[in-house]
Write a protein that holds these residues in place. Structure first.
Motif, PDB file in Angstrom:
ATOM      1  N   ALA A  13      41.693  30.336  45.067  1.00  0.00           N
ATOM      2  CA  ALA A  13      40.763  29.447  45.765  1.00  0.00           C
ATOM      3  C   ALA A  13      39.328  29.620  45.267  1.00  0.00           C
ATOM      4  N   LEU A  14      38.926  30.859  44.968  1.00  0.00           N
ATOM      5  CA  LEU A  14      37.534  31.117  44.591  1.00  0.00           C
ATOM      6  C   LEU A  14      37.263  30.845  43.112  1.00  0.00           C
ATOM      7  N   GLY A  15      38.172  31.241  42.265  1.00  0.00           N
ATOM      8  CA  GLY A  15      37.943  31.087  40.826  1.00  0.00           C
ATOM      9  C   GLY A  15      39.156  30.608  40.088  1.00  0.00           C
ATOM     10  N   GLY A  16      39.920  29.730  40.723  1.00  0.00           N
ATOM     11  CA  GLY A  16      41.134  29.232  40.094  1.00  0.00           C
ATOM     12  C   GLY A  16      40.899  28.534  38.768  1.00  0.00           C
ATOM     13  N   PRO A  17      39.912  27.617  38.665  1.00  0.00           N
ATOM     14  CA  PRO A  17      39.672  26.964  37.372  1.00  0.00           C
ATOM     15  C   PRO A  17      39.280  27.926  36.261  1.00  0.00           C
ATOM     16  N   LEU A  18      38.808  29.124  36.620  1.00  0.00           N
ATOM     17  CA  LEU A  18      38.463  30.138  35.624  1.00  0.00           C
ATOM     18  C   LEU A  18      39.606  31.116  35.371  1.00  0.00           C
ATOM     19  N   HIS A  22      45.156  34.564  37.398  1.00  0.00           N
ATOM     20  CA  HIS A  22      46.003  34.959  36.273  1.00  0.00           C
ATOM     21  C   HIS A  22      45.575  36.307  35.702  1.00  0.00           C
ATOM     22  N   VAL A  23      44.278  36.567  35.686  1.00  0.00           N
ATOM     23  CA  VAL A  23      43.803  37.890  35.254  1.00  0.00           C
ATOM     24  C   VAL A  23      44.335  38.960  36.192  1.00  0.00           C
ATOM     25  N   TYR A  24      44.306  38.675  37.489  1.00  0.00           N
ATOM     26  CA  TYR A  24      44.794  39.637  38.487  1.00  0.00           C
ATOM     27  C   TYR A  24      46.279  39.923  38.287  1.00  0.00           C
ATOM     28  N   LEU A  25      47.050  38.900  37.910  1.00  0.00           N
ATOM     29  CA  LEU A  25      48.494  39.068  37.757  1.00  0.00           C
ATOM     30  C   LEU A  25      48.896  39.498  36.348  1.00  0.00           C
TER      31      LEU A  25
END
Length: 318
Positions: A13-18, A22-25
């Protein structure tokens, strides 16, 4: 460390377009793709909402398949469309940001890298040499034209689909700092040419804005100079001594233009015709628009000024 679904949705929600989720996962290829396309041009970010639970489970090792050996992933029409689209996007960005690089080099390389990036999303990848080779061959057939991005991207995408495979399982993942460093380098390599082209355009615009006051002043003084010239022609204003003695004369405005012409050519006032011709030929080679594509507006302005200065000084001699 176990990944939490709530955290993944928060990052989405906060930085999905960035691509923060995916970085977290640990999906760095997907994160880079989202960084360079702003969430798959917006639509991919919304699509991620439905897949986050399965991605979180895969990141935690739940339901992870074992060694798949030499099996080939199933053909995905959605991935193929994404490869063609992103390949065209990368090719157009290269044509816009790298106009001084030969199109036969920059365009197929950018298209091939874009297709390969989409091929590496998720648990799949493709053989990069085959993808790049197909892109270069297709671009060579179309001689590197801008419109060749579509057939070039299509050829590279087909080659990537023909040589698709699964990524090796259980590969050790680098630390977060190293992953972010690599993502930053990739983003810098993508954005630097565009930033350079934008700065060149801004410099040309700034030069034009700085020249506006002088042009405005000249425009405002034009009626006054025309009136003065008309008065001299009709005999209401005194002429210069050269005119009274019978020699050819030039209005006062002409001497200012000649001084300006000498300044443009970088010569002292009263230089010989040979010096004028030599300086003109040297400066024209330096500021010819074909040799200054990265600063086309400034080069065109300087080139026109040199032409006017040369006509001002060399015209009467001829």
């Amino acid at each position: 460390m176990a990944k939490r679904l709530l955290v993944a949705y928060g990052l989405w929600a906060l930085g999905g377009p960035l691509g923060l989720h995916h970085v977290y996962l640990g999906r760095d290829s997907h994160a880079l793709l989202w960084l360079l396309t702003l969430g798959g041009f917006g639509g991919g970010w919304l699509w991620d909402f439905w897949h986050l639970p399965s991605w979180v489970a895969a990141a935690n090792g739940a339901g992870a398949p074992g060694d798949r050996g030499g099996t080939v992933p199933a053909l995905s029409p959605l991935r193929l469309v994404g490869q063609v689209t992103v390949g065209m996007y990368f090719g157009l960005v290269a044509a816009l940001g790298l106009p001084w690089v030969p199109a036969l080099l920059a365009q197929p390389l950018a298209v091939g890298l874009g297709v390969q990036l989409v091929s590496s999303v998720g648990d799949q990848t493709a053989e990069a040499p085959h993808t790049l080779a197909a892109a270069f061959l297709a671009s060579l057939l179309f001689q590197g034209r801008v419109l060749a991005v579509l057939p070039t991207s299509l050829a590279a995408s087909i080659a990537a689909q023909r040589h698709r495979r699964y990524k090796p399982r259980r590969m050790p993942q680098p630390r977060l700092a190293a992953r972010l460093y690599h993502l930053g380098l990739a983003c810098l390599a993508f954005a630097a040419p565009l930033a350079c082209r934008g700065l060149c355009g801004a410099a040309g615009l700034l030069g034009t804005l700085l020249a506006l006051p002088r042009a405005t002043t000249e425009l405002l003084l034009l009626p006054l100079r025309a009136s003065w010239l008309l008065a001299e022609v009709l005999g209401f204003a005194g002429g210069c001594p050269a005119r009274e003695s019978g020699a050819g004369f030039e209005p006062s405005g002409w001497s200012e233009r000649q001084q300006r012409a000498y300044e443009v050519l970088g010569l002292p006032v009263g230089s010989s015709a040979e010096d004028v011709h030599r300086s003109y030929r040297e400066l024209v080679k330096v500021w010819h628009p074909d040799h200054n594509r990265h600063r086309a507006e400034e080069a065109e302005r300087r080139f026109i000024a040199l032409q006017e200065a040369y006509e001002e000084l060399a015209g009467p001699r001829r």
